[in-house]
Design a protein around this motif. Structure first.
Motif, PDB file in Angstrom:
ATOM      1  N   ASN A  58       0.871  -1.168   0.000  1.00 39.49           N
ATOM      2  CA  ASN A  58       0.000   0.000   0.000  1.00 39.49           C
ATOM      3  C   ASN A  58       0.909   1.219   0.000  1.00 39.49           C
ATOM      4  O   ASN A  58       1.497   1.558   1.024  1.00 39.49           O
ATOM      5  CB  ASN A  58      -0.900  -0.016   1.233  1.00 39.49           C
ATOM      6  CG  ASN A  58      -1.872   1.151   1.271  1.00 39.49           C
ATOM      7  OD1 ASN A  58      -1.497   2.300   1.076  1.00 39.49           O
ATOM      8  ND2 ASN A  58      -3.124   0.855   1.539  1.00 39.49           N
ATOM      9  N   MET A  59       1.054   1.865  -1.165  1.00 38.50           N
ATOM     10  CA  MET A  59       2.057   2.913  -1.294  1.00 38.50           C
ATOM     11  C   MET A  59       1.901   4.043  -0.279  1.00 38.50           C
ATOM     12  O   MET A  59       2.865   4.401   0.399  1.00 38.50           O
ATOM     13  CB  MET A  59       2.078   3.462  -2.723  1.00 38.50           C
ATOM     14  CG  MET A  59       3.203   4.470  -2.988  1.00 38.50           C
ATOM     15  SD  MET A  59       2.786   6.162  -2.505  1.00 38.50           S
ATOM     16  CE  MET A  59       1.708   6.645  -3.842  1.00 38.50           C
ATOM     17  N   PRO A  60       0.722   4.650  -0.128  1.00 37.59           N
ATOM     18  CA  PRO A  60       0.611   5.743   0.840  1.00 37.59           C
ATOM     19  C   PRO A  60       0.973   5.331   2.263  1.00 37.59           C
ATOM     20  O   PRO A  60       1.677   6.061   2.970  1.00 37.59           O
ATOM     21  CB  PRO A  60      -0.865   6.154   0.738  1.00 37.59           C
ATOM     22  CG  PRO A  60      -1.268   5.747  -0.645  1.00 37.59           C
ATOM     23  CD  PRO A  60      -0.528   4.468  -0.891  1.00 37.59           C
ATOM     24  N   LYS A  61       0.512   4.151   2.680  1.00 33.41           N
ATOM     25  CA  LYS A  61       0.810   3.687   4.039  1.00 33.41           C
ATOM     26  C   LYS A  61       2.290   3.348   4.191  1.00 33.41           C
ATOM     27  O   LYS A  61       2.893   3.604   5.237  1.00 33.41           O
ATOM     28  CB  LYS A  61      -0.050   2.466   4.389  1.00 33.41           C
ATOM     29  CG  LYS A  61      -1.495   2.797   4.675  1.00 33.41           C
ATOM     30  CD  LYS A  61      -2.238   1.566   5.189  1.00 33.41           C
ATOM     31  CE  LYS A  61      -3.674   1.917   5.567  1.00 33.41           C
ATOM     32  NZ  LYS A  61      -4.404   0.750   6.115  1.00 33.41           N
ATOM     33  N   LYS A  79      -5.839  -5.067  -6.721  1.00 34.01           N
ATOM     34  CA  LYS A  79      -4.715  -5.126  -5.794  1.00 34.01           C
ATOM     35  C   LYS A  79      -3.404  -5.279  -6.552  1.00 34.01           C
ATOM     36  O   LYS A  79      -3.375  -5.308  -7.776  1.00 34.01           O
ATOM     37  CB  LYS A  79      -4.886  -6.286  -4.808  1.00 34.01           C
ATOM     38  CG  LYS A  79      -4.991  -7.649  -5.470  1.00 34.01           C
ATOM     39  CD  LYS A  79      -5.084  -8.785  -4.455  1.00 34.01           C
ATOM     40  CE  LYS A  79      -6.368  -8.756  -3.681  1.00 34.01           C
ATOM     41  NZ  LYS A  79      -6.489  -9.938  -2.786  1.00 34.01           N
ATOM     42  N   GLY A  80      -2.307  -5.397  -5.795  1.00 37.86           N
ATOM     43  CA  GLY A  80      -1.005  -5.580  -6.417  1.00 37.86           C
ATOM     44  C   GLY A  80      -0.371  -4.257  -6.787  1.00 37.86           C
ATOM     45  O   GLY A  80      -0.752  -3.197  -6.317  1.00 37.86           O
ATOM     46  N   PHE A  81       0.656  -4.323  -7.659  1.00 34.73           N
ATOM     47  CA  PHE A  81       1.394  -3.121  -8.003  1.00 34.73           C
ATOM     48  C   PHE A  81       0.923  -2.459  -9.285  1.00 34.73           C
ATOM     49  O   PHE A  81       1.506  -1.484  -9.743  1.00 34.73           O
ATOM     50  CB  PHE A  81       2.912  -3.402  -8.090  1.00 34.73           C
ATOM     51  CG  PHE A  81       3.281  -4.683  -8.782  1.00 34.73           C
ATOM     52  CD1 PHE A  81       3.686  -5.775  -8.040  1.00 34.73           C
ATOM     53  CD2 PHE A  81       3.243  -4.787 -10.157  1.00 34.73           C
ATOM     54  CE1 PHE A  81       4.053  -6.960  -8.666  1.00 34.73           C
ATOM     55  CE2 PHE A  81       3.605  -5.961 -10.790  1.00 34.73           C
ATOM     56  CZ  PHE A  81       4.008  -7.059 -10.033  1.00 34.73           C
ATOM     57  N   ILE A  82      -0.146  -2.954  -9.912  1.00 33.41           N
ATOM     58  CA  ILE A  82      -0.677  -2.343 -11.119  1.00 33.41           C
ATOM     59  C   ILE A  82      -2.050  -1.719 -10.882  1.00 33.41           C
ATOM     60  O   ILE A  82      -2.288  -0.552 -11.179  1.00 33.41           O
ATOM     61  CB  ILE A  82      -0.775  -3.368 -12.265  1.00 33.41           C
ATOM     62  CG1 ILE A  82       0.619  -3.877 -12.645  1.00 33.41           C
ATOM     63  CG2 ILE A  82      -1.468  -2.759 -13.472  1.00 33.41           C
ATOM     64  CD1 ILE A  82       1.558  -2.809 -13.151  1.00 33.41           C
ATOM     65  N   TRP A 116       7.724  -1.147 -13.399  1.00 33.23           N
ATOM     66  CA  TRP A 116       6.326  -1.556 -13.478  1.00 33.23           C
ATOM     67  C   TRP A 116       5.999  -2.699 -12.523  1.00 33.23           C
ATOM     68  O   TRP A 116       4.841  -3.089 -12.398  1.00 33.23           O
ATOM     69  CB  TRP A 116       5.972  -1.952 -14.923  1.00 33.23           C
ATOM     70  CG  TRP A 116       5.562  -0.770 -15.758  1.00 33.23           C
ATOM     71  CD1 TRP A 116       6.385   0.165 -16.307  1.00 33.23           C
ATOM     72  CD2 TRP A 116       4.227  -0.388 -16.108  1.00 33.23           C
ATOM     73  NE1 TRP A 116       5.653   1.112 -16.983  1.00 33.23           N
ATOM     74  CE2 TRP A 116       4.318   0.794 -16.881  1.00 33.23           C
ATOM     75  CE3 TRP A 116       2.966  -0.921 -15.862  1.00 33.23           C
ATOM     76  CZ2 TRP A 116       3.190   1.452 -17.402  1.00 33.23           C
ATOM     77  CZ3 TRP A 116       1.846  -0.269 -16.382  1.00 33.23           C
ATOM     78  CH2 TRP A 116       1.961   0.896 -17.134  1.00 33.23           C
ATOM     79  N   GLN A 117       6.989  -3.259 -11.884  1.00 33.44           N
ATOM     80  CA  GLN A 117       6.734  -4.369 -10.972  1.00 33.44           C
ATOM     81  C   GLN A 117       6.966  -3.981  -9.515  1.00 33.44           C
ATOM     82  O   GLN A 117       7.578  -4.726  -8.752  1.00 33.44           O
ATOM     83  CB  GLN A 117       7.625  -5.571 -11.328  1.00 33.44           C
ATOM     84  CG  GLN A 117       7.258  -6.219 -12.642  1.00 33.44           C
ATOM     85  CD  GLN A 117       7.804  -7.617 -12.780  1.00 33.44           C
ATOM     86  OE1 GLN A 117       7.093  -8.598 -12.576  1.00 33.44           O
ATOM     87  NE2 GLN A 117       9.065  -7.738 -13.139  1.00 33.44           N
ATOM     88  N   THR A 118       6.477  -2.833  -9.133  1.00 33.15           N
ATOM     89  CA  THR A 118       6.602  -2.399  -7.753  1.00 33.15           C
ATOM     90  C   THR A 118       5.523  -1.387  -7.429  1.00 33.15           C
ATOM     91  O   THR A 118       5.024  -0.690  -8.326  1.00 33.15           O
ATOM     92  CB  THR A 118       7.990  -1.782  -7.486  1.00 33.15           C
ATOM     93  OG1 THR A 118       8.021  -1.260  -6.151  1.00 33.15           O
ATOM     94  CG2 THR A 118       8.290  -0.654  -8.456  1.00 33.15           C
ATOM     95  N   THR A 119       5.167  -1.296  -6.166  1.00 33.95           N
ATOM     96  CA  THR A 119       4.177  -0.313  -5.728  1.00 33.95           C
ATOM     97  C   THR A 119       4.837   0.969  -5.245  1.00 33.95           C
ATOM     98  O   THR A 119       4.160   1.890  -4.801  1.00 33.95           O
ATOM     99  CB  THR A 119       3.338  -0.873  -4.563  1.00 33.95           C
ATOM    100  OG1 THR A 119       4.209  -1.174  -3.464  1.00 33.95           O
ATOM    101  CG2 THR A 119       2.590  -2.113  -4.967  1.00 33.95           C
ATOM    102  N   ALA A 120       6.160   1.057  -5.278  1.00 30.43           N
ATOM    103  CA  ALA A 120       6.877   2.184  -4.672  1.00 30.43           C
ATOM    104  C   ALA A 120       6.575   3.505  -5.371  1.00 30.43           C
ATOM    105  O   ALA A 120       6.232   3.547  -6.553  1.00 30.43           O
ATOM    106  CB  ALA A 120       8.373   1.909  -4.662  1.00 30.43           C
TER     107      ALA A 120
END
Length: 344
Positions: free
Chosen positions: A171-174, A235-238, A323-327
C-alpha cells in the motif's frame, strides 16, 4: 643603666609589632577563607550560559544515540530514533524518495534489481546468506512481504529489524508514511505523497479527455517459459495505479481477477479485446535474448494478431523494472509512461 621609661618604650614597641603581626595573619586567614568560599560558590552555581550550552550538547548526544519502540508485523521492536544506515530490502525506492541513500540494494539472480533507481551501492543477494549484511553494518533493517518468523530472527541478530505490517505492505501511501516515520522524515513523506497525488490527478484529467472509457489491460510475459499474466484491477502493483489513481477503465477479464494477477492462457487471449494493452517482461528487458524470442512468438500468433489493440497499434511495451513495484518513484514513472502513450 637603662631608665624605666626606656624599658617601657621598648616593651610597647614589641607589643605593637606582635599585635600588627597577629592582625595580618587574621586578615590572610580571612582572605583565604573568602577565596575558598567563592570557589565553592562557583562550583555550586556554574555560569548560566556555560551550563545551558553543555546541557544542550548533552541532550543532542542523548538524542543521537537514543532509541524508541515501534510496532511491526511481529510486535514491538526497539529501533534508533534517527537511523543513518538503513537496509530497506526492495523498499529502496522509498529511501531515495525521502532523501537518503540505502546501504545495499535488493537483488535476485532471476529478477535482477530495480535498475530505474540508478543506485551505486553494494548488492544484497536475497537468495544468499543474510549474514552478508554484516559487511555494510546497518543500524536498521526494513522488510516487506509475508512475515517469516525464522528470517525475522536472523535479520534481528544483525540489526533492529522492522517487518512491514500486513495492512501496510504493497500500500504505497501507508508504506511511504511508515517509512517516513521510521526514518524521522514524516514531513518529507507528506510532501512526496502530495507530489504523487497531484501528478496522478493531473494525469487522470488528461487521460479522461484522451481515451474516455476505453478499456485497458496490463500483461506480464515471462521470457523463459513464455507464459502470460494478466493483472488485477483491485490489488497488487498495477491495479491501484492504473484503475484507482488514474481512473482508467479495466477490461472485464481484469475485473474478474480476485488475486493480484492470473495466468492468461492462449485460449483466453481472444477474450482480451481491450482497447489498450500494456505489456512488460518478467525479468531482463526487451533486448534480452529470451524476451525477444518470446515476444516475437506472441506477436506472430494469429490469436494475438486478431486482438483490437494489436490491430489498432495500441499495444505498449514498457520496462519491467519500474512496473513491478508499488513504490512511489516507480508509480510516478508508470504515470509518465501511461500519459506518454495514451495522450496524443
Amino acid at each position: 643603666m637603662v631608665s624605666s621609661r626606656r624599658i617601657m618604650d621598648i616593651w610597647m614597641a614589641v607589643l605593637l609589632v606582635v599585635i600588627m603581626s597577629l592582625t595580618g595573619c587574621g586578615a590572610q586567614g580571612q582572605s583565604a577563607g573568602q577565596t575558598e568560599q567563592q570557589e565553592n560558590k562557583e562550583n555550586a552555581e556554574p555560569n548560566t550560559d556555560k551550563s545551558s550550552t553543555e546541557q544542550k550538547q548533552k541532550e543532542s548526544e542523548q538524542q543521537t544515540g537514543s532509541t524508541r519502540v515501534v510496532t511491526d508485523a511481529f510486535g514491538e521492536v526497539e529501533i534508533p530514533v534517527n537511523p543513518q544506515r538503513v537496509a530497506a530490502l526492495y523498499l529502496e525506492d522509498y529511501i531515495v524518495a525521502l532523501g537518503q541513500q540505502p546501504v545495499v540494494q535488493w537483488y535476485t539472480h532471476t529478477w535482477g534489481t530495480q535498475e530505474y533507481l540508478n543506485l551505486d551501492v553494494p548488492l544484497f543477494d536475497m537468495d544468499g546468506s543474510i549474514e552478508a549484511l554484516l559487511d555494510v553494518n546497518p543500524d536498521l533493517i526494513i522488510i516487506p512481504g509475508d512475515p517469516d518468523a525464522a528470517k525475522y530472527e536472523q535479520y534481528s541478530k544483525i540489526a533492529p529489524t522492522y517487518w512491514l505490517p500486513a495492512d501496510v505492505n504493497q500500500n504505497m501511501p501507508k508504506t511511504l508514511e511508515t517509512m517516513g516515520d521510521l526514518l524521522g522524515a514524516t514531513d518529507k513523506a507528506k510532501d512526496v505523497l502530495a507530489q504523487y497525488e497531484q501528478k496522478a490527478a493531473e494525469a487522470k484529467g488528461k487521460l479522461e479527455k484522451a481515451i474516455g472509457k476505453e478499456t485497458v489491460a496490463v500483461i506480464r510475459q515471462s521470457g523463459k517459459d513464455k507464459s502470460l499474466a494478466l493483472f488485477s484491477a483491485h490489488k497488487g502493483f498495477i491495479g491501484p495505479t492504473m484503475y484507482t489513481d488514474l481512473g482508467l477503465t479495466p477490461h472485464k477479464l481484469v475485473t474478474d481477477i480476485k488475486d493480484y494477477h492470473a495466468q492468461l492462457s492462449l485460449e483466453k487471449i481472444p477474450e482480451l479485446d481491450a482497447d489498450h494493452i500494456f505489456i512488460f517482461p518478467s525479468n531482463g528487458d526487451w533486448n534480452t535474448d529470451y524476451n525477444k524470442e518470446a515476444i516475437a512468438e506472441l506477436e506472430s500468433a494469429a490469436l494475438w494478431k486478431n486482438l483490437p489493440a494489436v490491430k489498432n497499434g495500441h499495444v505498449y511495451k514498457v520496462e519491467r523494472s519500474h512496473w513491478q513495484t508499488t513504490a512511489v518513484t516507480a508509480k510516478m514513472m508508470q504515470i509518465d509512461d501511461v500519459v506518454k502513450m495514451l495522450v496524443k
